[in-house]
Enzyme design. Structure first.
Site, short mmCIF file in Angstrom:
data_model
loop_
_atom_site.label_atom_id
_atom_site.label_comp_id
_atom_site.label_asym_id
_atom_site.label_seq_id
_atom_site.Cartn_x
_atom_site.Cartn_y
_atom_site.Cartn_z
NE ARG A 87 20.80 -3.37 8.58
CZ ARG A 87 20.76 -2.18 8.01
NH1 ARG A 87 20.38 -2.05 6.76
NH2 ARG A 87 21.10 -1.09 8.68
CG HIS A 114 19.32 1.26 13.00
ND1 HIS A 114 20.55 0.62 13.08
CD2 HIS A 114 19.28 1.83 11.77
CE1 HIS A 114 21.19 0.81 11.93
NE2 HIS A 114 20.45 1.55 11.13
CD GLN A 117 21.39 6.02 11.36
OE1 GLN A 117 21.68 5.23 10.47
NE2 GLN A 117 21.78 7.28 11.34
CG ASP A 204 13.27 5.53 9.22
OD1 ASP A 204 13.73 5.48 8.07
OD2 ASP A 204 13.21 4.54 9.99
CB CYS A 244 18.42 6.62 9.74
SG CYS A 244 16.82 6.07 9.14
NE ARG A 272 25.14 3.73 11.33
CZ ARG A 272 24.44 2.86 10.59
NH1 ARG A 272 23.62 3.30 9.65
NH2 ARG A 272 24.51 1.56 10.80
N1 NVA Z 1 13.31 1.97 9.60
C1 NVA Z 1 14.20 1.69 8.49
C2 NVA Z 1 15.60 2.10 8.84
C3 NVA Z 1 16.60 1.87 7.75
C4 NVA Z 1 17.97 2.24 8.14
C5 NVA Z 1 14.14 0.22 8.17
O1 NVA Z 1 14.13 -0.59 9.10
O2 NVA Z 1 14.07 -0.12 6.99
N1 CP Z 2 20.85 3.96 7.96
C1 CP Z 2 21.20 2.71 7.63
O1 CP Z 2 21.29 1.82 8.47
O2 CP Z 2 21.49 2.54 6.32
P1 CP Z 2 21.68 1.15 5.57
O3 CP Z 2 20.34 0.47 5.58
O4 CP Z 2 22.14 1.53 4.20
O5 CP Z 2 22.69 0.34 6.30
#
Ligand code: NVA
Ligand code: CP
Length: 285
Positions: A87, A114, A117, A204, A244, A272
């Site tokens: 990540r 993502h 997800q 989101d 998400c 997930r």
């Molecule tokens: N768009 C959000 C998704 C989190 C799972 C982010 O990147 O923070």
């Molecule tokens: N939706 C998601 O990826 O959650 P986290 O940021 O908690 O991993």
């Protein structure tokens, strides 16, 4: 589709106490340059349930955080591990890990996409709706990593997709062009227009991880880009609402709509685990 079928099978096995040791002895490194609740816990639990082992690798502790190049990290980790989940911010970093390493690399979220997800999202949609046939999915909010990946997922499974976002916050131009050429995508500034007739509503956060400094500007620009008890009436009567997570109640979704659809949202979060187990089995077995 075969990943989703495998995810369903793995969910069935887990719910019925059937052990699956497909990844016995395999090791997954999990590099996190951003926070996570779901991704970390579902990957770590998932690899464990498959008989393998997950290593949580925070960028604060890895030498990568002190400037060791990705190409060296990739080659070193490939000597120890059977797979890497990462990540991070730049999509290029994931691609470089894959390019220079010799083991599978899984994107656990970048600024661009993502995908894990969205696999869980698609799995959940099929659970609730039976199939993807004839469905319209609507995404309300920032044209971010989620929007990009949802567009890709919807087009691949022949769902119609509508995105409502403010001007200047559209999804990635290349993905939009690809979707226009390969599926049915509408991008509009009108939330009501996008929601009309939807089978699935998705939203989101307005400011993703790494965009904290833009929070105030975004709160202004995204005002009204929300799923609430008024505009949800424009969707189909049996509409699903998805998020998400983490969610910001009162911003992209109201608390009442969130709670009314908590079953879908938390099934989505659970999935997930199953979807990522399927990804790991496909890539690492
Ligand atoms: N768009 C959000 C998704 C989190 C799972 C982010 O990147 O923070
Ligand atoms: N939706 C998601 O990826 O959650 P986290 O940021 O908690 O991993």
């Amino acid at each position: 589709m075969s990943i989703l079928n495998l995810a369903d099978q793995l969910k069935y096995e887990r719910n019925h106490g059937i052990a699956n040791n497909s990844l016995k002895g395999k090791k997954l490194g999990m590099i996190f340059q951003k926070s996570s609740t779901r991704t970390r816990v579902s990957f770590e639990t998932g690899i464990y349930e498959l008989g393998g082992y997950g290593l949580f690798l925070s960028s604060h502790d890895l030498q990568i955080g002190r400037g060791e190049p990705v190409e060296d990290t990739a080659r070193v980790l490939s000597r120890y591990l059977d797979g890497i989940m990462i990540r991070t911010f730049a999509q290029k970093e994931v691609e470089d890990l894959a390019k220079y390493g010799s083991i599978p690399v899984i994107n656990g979220l970048t600024d661009y996409a993502h995908p894990c997800q969205v696999l869980a999202d698609l799995m959940t949609i099929r659970e609730y709706k039976g199939s993807f046939k004839g469905l319209k999915m609507t995404y309300v909010g920032d044209g971010n990593n989620m929007a990009n990946s949802l567009i890709a997922g919807a087009v691949k499974l022949n769902m119609e997709i509508a995105v409502a976002c403010p001007k200047g916050y559209e999804p990635d131009a290349k993905i939009v062009e690809w979707a226009h050429n390969n599926g049915k995508l509408t991008i509009t500034e009108s939330v009501d227009e996008a929601i009309a007739g939807a089978d699935v509503l998705y939203t989101d956060v307005w400011a993703s991880m790494g965009m904290e400094s833009e929070k105030a500007v975004r709160e202004h620009d995204f005002k009204g880009y929300q799923i609430n008890s008024v505009n949800i009436k424009l969707a189909k009567g049996d509409v699903m609402v998805m998020h998400c997570l983490p969610a910001h109640r009162g911003e992209e979704i109201t608390a009442d709509v969130f709670e009314a659809h908590a079953n879908e949202i938390f099934d989505e979060a659970e999935n997930r685990l199953h979807a990522q187990k399927a990804v790991m089995v496909k890539l690492m077995k």
